[in-house]
Design a protein around this motif. Structure first.
Motif, PDB file in Angstrom:
ATOM      1  N   GLU A   1       0.830  -1.199   0.000  1.00 45.43           N
ATOM      2  CA  GLU A   1       0.000   0.000   0.000  1.00 45.43           C
ATOM      3  C   GLU A   1       0.868   1.253   0.000  1.00 45.43           C
ATOM      4  O   GLU A   1       1.848   1.328   0.744  1.00 45.43           O
ATOM      5  CB  GLU A   1      -0.910   0.019   1.227  1.00 45.43           C
ATOM      6  N   PRO A   2       0.514   2.257  -0.788  1.00 46.41           N
ATOM      7  CA  PRO A   2       1.293   3.508  -0.772  1.00 46.41           C
ATOM      8  C   PRO A   2       1.004   4.313   0.484  1.00 46.41           C
ATOM      9  O   PRO A   2      -0.050   4.164   1.114  1.00 46.41           O
ATOM     10  CB  PRO A   2       0.789   4.234  -2.023  1.00 46.41           C
ATOM     11  N   TYR A   3       1.951   5.145   0.838  1.00 52.36           N
ATOM     12  CA  TYR A   3       1.786   6.053   1.975  1.00 52.36           C
ATOM     13  C   TYR A   3       2.570   7.306   1.663  1.00 52.36           C
ATOM     14  O   TYR A   3       3.754   7.241   1.345  1.00 52.36           O
ATOM     15  CB  TYR A   3       2.294   5.410   3.263  1.00 52.36           C
ATOM     16  N   SER A   4       1.917   8.447   1.753  1.00 47.68           N
ATOM     17  CA  SER A   4       2.519   9.697   1.304  1.00 47.68           C
ATOM     18  C   SER A   4       2.751  10.653   2.467  1.00 47.68           C
ATOM     19  O   SER A   4       2.208  10.475   3.567  1.00 47.68           O
ATOM     20  CB  SER A   4       1.605  10.374   0.283  1.00 47.68           C
ATOM     21  N   ALA A   5       3.532  11.701   2.187  1.00 47.82           N
ATOM     22  CA  ALA A   5       3.746  12.755   3.174  1.00 47.82           C
ATOM     23  C   ALA A   5       2.437  13.449   3.514  1.00 47.82           C
ATOM     24  O   ALA A   5       2.200  13.828   4.669  1.00 47.82           O
ATOM     25  CB  ALA A   5       4.768  13.759   2.652  1.00 47.82           C
ATOM     26  N   ALA A   6       1.580  13.620   2.515  1.00 49.80           N
ATOM     27  CA  ALA A   6       0.289  14.260   2.763  1.00 49.80           C
ATOM     28  C   ALA A   6      -0.570  13.413   3.701  1.00 49.80           C
ATOM     29  O   ALA A   6      -1.226  13.938   4.611  1.00 49.80           O
ATOM     30  CB  ALA A   6      -0.438  14.492   1.444  1.00 49.80           C
ATOM     31  N   GLN A   7      -0.558  12.081   3.493  1.00 50.24           N
ATOM     32  CA  GLN A   7      -1.337  11.215   4.373  1.00 50.24           C
ATOM     33  C   GLN A   7      -0.750  11.210   5.778  1.00 50.24           C
ATOM     34  O   GLN A   7      -1.488  11.211   6.775  1.00 50.24           O
ATOM     35  CB  GLN A   7      -1.357   9.785   3.826  1.00 50.24           C
ATOM     36  N   PHE A   8       0.582  11.212   5.858  1.00 51.31           N
ATOM     37  CA  PHE A   8       1.205  11.293   7.182  1.00 51.31           C
ATOM     38  C   PHE A   8       0.751  12.547   7.916  1.00 51.31           C
ATOM     39  O   PHE A   8       0.462  12.511   9.114  1.00 51.31           O
ATOM     40  CB  PHE A   8       2.733  11.287   7.076  1.00 51.31           C
ATOM     41  N   SER A   9       0.735  13.666   7.211  1.00 43.97           N
ATOM     42  CA  SER A   9       0.346  14.924   7.844  1.00 43.97           C
ATOM     43  C   SER A   9      -1.042  14.816   8.465  1.00 43.97           C
ATOM     44  O   SER A   9      -1.263  15.235   9.609  1.00 43.97           O
ATOM     45  CB  SER A   9       0.386  16.055   6.809  1.00 43.97           C
ATOM     46  N   LEU A  10      -1.973  14.231   7.733  1.00 44.53           N
ATOM     47  CA  LEU A  10      -3.334  14.054   8.261  1.00 44.53           C
ATOM     48  C   LEU A  10      -3.325  13.125   9.472  1.00 44.53           C
ATOM     49  O   LEU A  10      -3.974  13.400  10.495  1.00 44.53           O
ATOM     50  CB  LEU A  10      -4.247  13.496   7.174  1.00 44.53           C
ATOM     51  N   ASP A  11      -2.595  12.016   9.362  1.00 45.10           N
ATOM     52  CA  ASP A  11      -2.558  11.042  10.458  1.00 45.10           C
ATOM     53  C   ASP A  11      -1.894  11.637  11.700  1.00 45.10           C
ATOM     54  O   ASP A  11      -2.359  11.446  12.831  1.00 45.10           O
ATOM     55  CB  ASP A  11      -1.803   9.784  10.025  1.00 45.10           C
ATOM     56  N   ALA A  12      -0.786  12.355  11.490  1.00 43.76           N
ATOM     57  CA  ALA A  12      -0.061  12.925  12.623  1.00 43.76           C
ATOM     58  C   ALA A  12      -0.877  14.002  13.327  1.00 43.76           C
ATOM     59  O   ALA A  12      -0.888  14.074  14.563  1.00 43.76           O
ATOM     60  CB  ALA A  12       1.276  13.492  12.159  1.00 43.76           C
ATOM     61  N   LEU A  13      -1.563  14.830  12.560  1.00 43.75           N
ATOM     62  CA  LEU A  13      -2.408  15.860  13.168  1.00 43.75           C
ATOM     63  C   LEU A  13      -3.483  15.229  14.044  1.00 43.75           C
ATOM     64  O   LEU A  13      -3.776  15.720  15.135  1.00 43.75           O
ATOM     65  CB  LEU A  13      -3.051  16.724  12.080  1.00 43.75           C
ATOM     66  N   ARG A  14      -4.064  14.139  13.574  1.00 48.36           N
ATOM     67  CA  ARG A  14      -5.085  13.438  14.360  1.00 48.36           C
ATOM     68  C   ARG A  14      -4.488  12.897  15.654  1.00 48.36           C
ATOM     69  O   ARG A  14      -5.078  13.049  16.736  1.00 48.36           O
ATOM     70  CB  ARG A  14      -5.661  12.285  13.528  1.00 48.36           C
ATOM     71  N   GLU A  15      -3.312  12.274  15.562  1.00 53.90           N
ATOM     72  CA  GLU A  15      -2.682  11.702  16.750  1.00 53.90           C
ATOM     73  C   GLU A  15      -2.230  12.792  17.724  1.00 53.90           C
ATOM     74  O   GLU A  15      -2.329  12.622  18.945  1.00 53.90           O
ATOM     75  CB  GLU A  15      -1.491  10.828  16.338  1.00 53.90           C
ATOM     76  N   MET A  16      -1.739  13.892  17.208  1.00 51.60           N
ATOM     77  CA  MET A  16      -1.330  15.006  18.066  1.00 51.60           C
ATOM     78  C   MET A  16      -2.535  15.579  18.816  1.00 51.60           C
ATOM     79  O   MET A  16      -2.454  15.874  20.016  1.00 51.60           O
ATOM     80  CB  MET A  16      -0.666  16.109  17.236  1.00 51.60           C
ATOM     81  N   GLU A  17      -3.630  15.732  18.098  1.00 48.83           N
ATOM     82  CA  GLU A  17      -4.834  16.283  18.734  1.00 48.83           C
ATOM     83  C   GLU A  17      -5.334  15.366  19.837  1.00 48.83           C
ATOM     84  O   GLU A  17      -5.682  15.818  20.937  1.00 48.83           O
ATOM     85  CB  GLU A  17      -5.924  16.487  17.679  1.00 48.83           C
ATOM     86  N   GLU A  18      -5.331  14.064  19.575  1.00 47.16           N
ATOM     87  CA  GLU A  18      -5.805  13.108  20.578  1.00 47.16           C
ATOM     88  C   GLU A  18      -4.876  13.101  21.788  1.00 47.16           C
ATOM     89  O   GLU A  18      -5.326  13.023  22.937  1.00 47.16           O
ATOM     90  CB  GLU A  18      -5.890  11.715  19.939  1.00 47.16           C
ATOM     91  N   THR A  19      -3.562  13.196  21.538  1.00 40.81           N
ATOM     92  CA  THR A  19      -2.590  13.231  22.629  1.00 40.81           C
ATOM     93  C   THR A  19      -2.768  14.478  23.482  1.00 40.81           C
ATOM     94  O   THR A  19      -2.805  14.409  24.723  1.00 40.81           O
ATOM     95  CB  THR A  19      -1.159  13.174  22.062  1.00 40.81           C
ATOM     96  N   ALA A  20      -2.856  15.640  22.827  1.00 38.51           N
ATOM     97  CA  ALA A  20      -2.991  16.901  23.559  1.00 38.51           C
ATOM     98  C   ALA A  20      -4.309  16.972  24.317  1.00 38.51           C
ATOM     99  O   ALA A  20      -4.377  17.554  25.408  1.00 38.51           O
ATOM    100  CB  ALA A  20      -2.869  18.071  22.587  1.00 38.51           C
ATOM    101  N   ARG A  21      -5.349  16.367  23.774  1.00 35.95           N
ATOM    102  CA  ARG A  21      -6.656  16.389  24.437  1.00 35.95           C
ATOM    103  C   ARG A  21      -6.607  15.670  25.781  1.00 35.95           C
ATOM    104  O   ARG A  21      -7.362  15.999  26.707  1.00 35.95           O
ATOM    105  CB  ARG A  21      -7.714  15.757  23.525  1.00 35.95           C
ATOM    106  N   ARG A  22      -5.696  14.709  25.905  1.00 38.11           N
ATOM    107  CA  ARG A  22      -5.534  13.981  27.167  1.00 38.11           C
ATOM    108  C   ARG A  22      -4.513  14.649  28.088  1.00 38.11           C
ATOM    109  O   ARG A  22      -4.122  14.064  29.094  1.00 38.11           O
ATOM    110  CB  ARG A  22      -5.125  12.538  26.880  1.00 38.11           C
ATOM    111  N   GLY A  23      -4.082  15.851  27.717  1.00 40.11           N
ATOM    112  CA  GLY A  23      -3.145  16.578  28.553  1.00 40.11           C
ATOM    113  C   GLY A  23      -1.718  16.098  28.446  1.00 40.11           C
ATOM    114  O   GLY A  23      -0.894  16.394  29.328  1.00 40.11           O
ATOM    115  N   ARG A  24      -1.386  15.373  27.383  1.00 45.81           N
ATOM    116  CA  ARG A  24      -0.035  14.858  27.196  1.00 45.81           C
ATOM    117  C   ARG A  24       0.645  15.594  26.042  1.00 45.81           C
ATOM    118  O   ARG A  24       0.012  16.329  25.284  1.00 45.81           O
ATOM    119  CB  ARG A  24      -0.069  13.346  26.951  1.00 45.81           C
TER     120      ARG A  24
END
Length: 309
Positions: free
Chosen positions: A70-93
């Motif tokens: 399966e391909p994986y691009s920088a653009a897809q990473f950006s979307l995935d990372a933003l989601r993970e960052m938001e979830e992390t920050a929402r938990r105060g981490r």
């Protein structure tokens, strides 16, 4: 005040994973991998993926999220990372993004301009030209059209040379200019950029060689054999652009012996590290740390604490 986020960057074999683990033990951090090879399942040894016992102690987000086909691009990473960052920050981490795929960091922080889609006819023409004149000749052409991209692309990296020339022809401007022109609202985080590398280049070269030999002892050739036996992967598969895998694959294909494979893999990895260091030196707002410093963890923690105030 915006929540903090840490970017831990550096060349391959500089010790980023070990430092990330120590930071995660000392700070309320969640580690988010920034590595274009670690996203793939079944590519563990050659990508230096943390072993299961380490991941159980300190989970890494964005590891093992794709099949190698399966391909994986920088653009897809950006979307995935933003989601993970938001979830992390929402938990105060604190999101701790660690890795060496620097295009992913840039895509996340600055965005990527919308690039043209693939043009099969143009790609076929470029491939035919490479067949006749060699990819080094096309890399020389790229150096005239887009010297910034050419400096970051190895003369043997056929796929990236082809893509950069394709974008130049389709858009009429260098791909590097399109990247610079990409608009993006600032990330809603206070980003602390840390670059990790040994002060002496020779030490990094020694580490790269030692690490590749260790990968071989731990079964890298068998790992690549398993990938090859699937039958749906080849050297044109983006996942197999990862250094080490391509050289082992070609060795298994009978192109050269084991000794030559080791030599080529180590040289390719050193060249990758050189490109990563060049990229990092042009990155604004980076604080450098010597990975050979025996007190590095305390110094990075002190830096993070000072930057947060």
């Amino acid at each position: 005040m915006l929540p903090p986020a840490i970017f831990l960057m550096g060349p391959t074999a500089s010790g980023k994973t070990d430092l990330a683990l120590r930071l995660a033990e000392a700070l309320p951090c969640d580690i988010i991998s920034v590595d274009s090879g670690m996203v793939y399942r079944g590519m563990d040894i050659g990508t230096a993926k943390p072993p299961p016992e380490v991941l159980a102690r300190a989970p890494h987000r964005l590891i093992d999220i794709r099949d190698p086909a399966e391909p994986y691009s920088a653009a897809q990473f950006s979307l995935d990372a933003l989601r993970e960052m938001e979830e992390t920050a929402r938990r105060g981490r604190i999101p701790l993004l660690a890795g060496g795929t620097l295009l992913y960091f840039r895509a996340l922080e600055h965005g990527l301009s919308e690039l043209p889609g693939a043009d099969p006819a143009l790609r076929a023409r470029l491939a035919a030209e490479a067949e006749q004149h060699g990819w080094a000749a096309l890399h020389a052409r790229l150096a005239q059209l887009d010297p910034v991209s050419a400096a970051r692309i190895h003369p043997n990296d056929a796929q990236r040379i082809q893509r950069a020339l394709e974008v130049c022809e389709l858009r009429g401007v260098p791909m590097s200019e399109l990247y610079r022109a990409a608009p993006r609202a600032p990330l809603p985080y206070r980003i602390q950029k840390i670059a990790l590398a040994p002060a002496e280049r020779a030490v990094l070269h020694e580490r790269i060689g030692a690490r590749f030999h260790d990968m071989l002892r731990r079964g890298l050739i068998e790992e690549v054999k398993t990938l090859k036996q699937r039958g749906d992967l080849g050297l044109d598969t983006p996942a197999l652009r990862a250094v080490g895998y391509r050289q082992v694959w070609r060795h298994l294909h009978g192109e050269f012996n084991c000794e030559e494979m080791v030599k080529r893999a180590i040289i390719a990895t050193r060249q990758l590290a050189k490109r990563q260091l060049t990229w990092l030196r042009s990155e604004p707002g980076v604080t450098w740390f010597d990975s050979l410093d025996t007190d590095i963890t305390a110094k990075v923690l002190n830096y993070c604490a000072a930057a947060a105030n």
